[in-house]
Design an enzyme around this catalytic site. Structure first.
Site, short mmCIF file in Angstrom:
data_model
loop_
_atom_site.label_atom_id
_atom_site.label_comp_id
_atom_site.label_asym_id
_atom_site.label_seq_id
_atom_site.Cartn_x
_atom_site.Cartn_y
_atom_site.Cartn_z
N SER A 85 0.86 -1.47 -0.41
CA SER A 85 0.19 -0.34 0.06
C SER A 85 0.75 0.92 0.04
CB SER A 85 -0.68 0.06 1.16
OG SER A 85 -1.23 1.84 1.40
N TYR A 90 -2.79 -1.24 10.11
CA TYR A 90 -2.28 -1.45 8.85
C TYR A 90 -0.70 -1.41 8.06
CZ TYR A 90 -3.70 -0.87 4.01
OH TYR A 90 -3.94 -1.59 3.12
#
Length: 268
Positions: free
Chosen positions: A132, A145
């Site tokens: 990401s 995350y």
């Protein structure tokens, strides 16, 4: 010769879109997901095999990989399964944190370990891990995350060095925002009253107007296909205009300047 890709998290969103793209390009696709009995689209496609796999279940993972390597020749492994745990760290339970790590990090590590002996003997293969833009740059409410995605990035770079001697390529695709149901189906979170203003500010980035500016899953799938087929010895593929903007800013201004710029947006 027809090639084969193994994909985790193929039930929806980027995983399903990528499975369909590779199938359309003439590949065999092994699409894995936790609940294959509910899948109705991929099961209708020629040269697509849908299998059950929960990446947080080590025994199921081992059995599935053993079965696949007994019945198929694999060229590319795509570690796509994952979700976002979003919110202030103080709000999370230990179980939420552990599940995020099990899914986003341990699943990638175990699958990589499972396929490595096969690729090593074959002296060929491509391992692609989806990270990401928040696996390259931190962001508020994304602490755990980002921890998993930063970890996958570092793991991938290290494994790239480790496996280069065997002709195995390890690659990372780092998307920015994607117009999928990730913001609904693939998010878990928790709230804490002390962080109300910060969460409200972050939430502006998930408004319908902002999401409409995100990349389409088809665009990110094309980057994955490029990584799988370009033959380049390239580690990171940044995917999406927003991801490129953040990544380029850090390269141009330096990490510390970017940190201070982002921090200034969240000091009230």
């Amino acid at each position: 010769m027809q090639k084969t890709i193994f994909i985790t998290g193929a039930s929806s969103g980027l995983g399903k879109t990528t499975a369909k793209l590779f199938q359309s390009k003439g590949w065999n696709v092994i699409a894995t997901m936790r609940n294959p009995q509910t899948e109705t689209e991929l099961t209708q496609l020629e040269n697509v095999t849908v299998l059950k796999l929960d990446v947080t279940n080590p025994q199921e993972l081992k059995e599935t990989i053993d079965y696949i390597l007994t019945h198929y020749e694999i060229d590319v492994v795509l570690n796509n399964a994952g979700y976002g745990l979003i919110g202030p760290l103080e709000a999370f339970t230990d179980e939420q944190i552990k599940m995020q790590i099990e899914t986003n990090l341990m699943g990638v590590i175990r699958i990589t370990k499972g396929f490595t002996p096969y690729f090593r003997e074959k002296k060929d293969g491509v391992l692609i891990n989806i990270t990401s833009s928040f696996g390259l740059i931190g962001f508020p409410t994304c602490s755990v995350y980002s921890a998993t995605k930063f970890a996958v990035d570092g793991f991938s770079e290290s494994m790239g060095y480790e496996l280069a001697q065997f002709g195995i390529k390890v690659k990372i695709v780092a998307p920015g925002g994607i117009q999928t149901d990730f913001a609904g189906r693939s998010l878990d979170g928790a709230a804490h009253e002390a962080y109300g203003q910060l969460v409200a500010k972050v939430s502006e980035g998930y408004s319908p107007e902002q999401i409409s500016n995100y990349s389409k899953p088809e665009d990110i799938a094309r980057v994955i296909y490029e990584a799988a087929t370009d033959g380049k010895d390239q580690l990171r593929y940044i995917a999406g205009k927003d991801a490129h903007a953040l990544y380029d800013e850090r390269a141009e201004t330096g990490a510390e300047a970017q940190v201070q710029r982002i921090k200034s947006d969240f000091v009230f």
